[in-house]
Design a protein around this motif. Sequence first.
Motif, PDB file in Angstrom:
ATOM      1  N   THR A 207      -2.486  -9.339  20.887  1.00 28.20           N
ATOM      2  CA  THR A 207      -3.022  -9.276  22.235  1.00 28.20           C
ATOM      3  C   THR A 207      -2.596 -10.491  23.040  1.00 28.20           C
ATOM      4  O   THR A 207      -2.170 -10.364  24.190  1.00 28.20           O
ATOM      5  N   ALA A 208      -2.695 -11.661  22.436  1.00 27.95           N
ATOM      6  CA  ALA A 208      -2.296 -12.883  23.126  1.00 27.95           C
ATOM      7  C   ALA A 208      -0.803 -12.866  23.446  1.00 27.95           C
ATOM      8  O   ALA A 208      -0.386 -13.298  24.527  1.00 27.95           O
ATOM      9  N   GLU A 209       0.001 -12.346  22.521  1.00 29.55           N
ATOM     10  CA  GLU A 209       1.445 -12.269  22.759  1.00 29.55           C
ATOM     11  C   GLU A 209       1.754 -11.340  23.932  1.00 29.55           C
ATOM     12  O   GLU A 209       2.573 -11.665  24.792  1.00 29.55           O
ATOM     13  N   SER A 210       1.092 -10.203  23.979  1.00 31.15           N
ATOM     14  CA  SER A 210       1.295  -9.265  25.088  1.00 31.15           C
ATOM     15  C   SER A 210       0.825  -9.858  26.405  1.00 31.15           C
ATOM     16  O   SER A 210       1.466  -9.677  27.439  1.00 31.15           O
ATOM     17  N   ASN A 211      -0.283 -10.568  26.370  1.00 31.04           N
ATOM     18  CA  ASN A 211      -0.785 -11.207  27.582  1.00 31.04           C
ATOM     19  C   ASN A 211       0.206 -12.242  28.101  1.00 31.04           C
ATOM     20  O   ASN A 211       0.436 -12.341  29.303  1.00 31.04           O
ATOM     21  N   LEU A 212       0.794 -13.002  27.201  1.00 29.42           N
ATOM     22  CA  LEU A 212       1.760 -14.012  27.621  1.00 29.42           C
ATOM     23  C   LEU A 212       3.047 -13.381  28.128  1.00 29.42           C
ATOM     24  O   LEU A 212       3.650 -13.864  29.085  1.00 29.42           O
ATOM     25  N   ARG A 213       3.487 -12.314  27.462  1.00 26.67           N
ATOM     26  CA  ARG A 213       4.745 -11.680  27.849  1.00 26.67           C
ATOM     27  C   ARG A 213       4.673 -11.114  29.254  1.00 26.67           C
ATOM     28  O   ARG A 213       5.597 -11.265  30.042  1.00 26.67           O
ATOM     29  N   THR A 214       3.576 -10.422  29.575  1.00 27.10           N
ATOM     30  CA  THR A 214       3.471  -9.799  30.897  1.00 27.10           C
ATOM     31  C   THR A 214       2.764 -10.692  31.904  1.00 27.10           C
ATOM     32  O   THR A 214       2.856 -10.443  33.102  1.00 27.10           O
ATOM     33  N   GLY A 215       2.055 -11.671  31.428  1.00 26.85           N
ATOM     34  CA  GLY A 215       1.376 -12.583  32.345  1.00 26.85           C
ATOM     35  C   GLY A 215       0.028 -12.081  32.813  1.00 26.85           C
ATOM     36  O   GLY A 215      -0.518 -12.623  33.773  1.00 26.85           O
ATOM     37  N   MET A 216      -0.507 -11.038  32.173  1.00 28.00           N
ATOM     38  CA  MET A 216      -1.832 -10.553  32.570  1.00 28.00           C
ATOM     39  C   MET A 216      -2.510  -9.865  31.396  1.00 28.00           C
ATOM     40  O   MET A 216      -1.858  -9.410  30.468  1.00 28.00           O
TER      41      MET A 216
END
Length: 141
Positions: free
Chosen positions: A47-56
């Motif tokens: 989840t944290a990786e996806s949040n960082l990748r897309t920025g939201m």
Amino acid sequence: MAKYLAQIIVLGAQAVGRAFTKALRQEIAASQEAARRAGGGKQGDKTAESNLRTGMTVEEAKQILNVDDLKNVDCIVKNYEHLFSVNERGKGGSFYLQSKVFRAKERLDQELKAQRPQPPKDDPAAEAEAEAPPRRGRQVR
């Protein structure tokens, strides 16, 4: 005069030091809260990786696209297409808002893909061969 100047410097340094420690404590508390909400472990890392990748976050993406349920893909697509077309630059829209809409859709797509069950991989050699690009050049028969 020098005495007053030294007092002013000391008081200023104390105020800056207190503000810095307060900000540091707030940041640590926010970080711990975010880790708790993410779930921790491997799922939290994803989840944290996806949040960082897309920025939201998923919540932010749902707010942007005005969606309550991730399973309602039709609503996501309909809202995305509407908001994307409304914010076209040629129509006087905002490129910034259009990019936010695009990133929100991208984030929700990632979340939906992550929620889908992955098929078990029985024979990795057969899958690698199926995914391999076609070979060019001379083939031996």
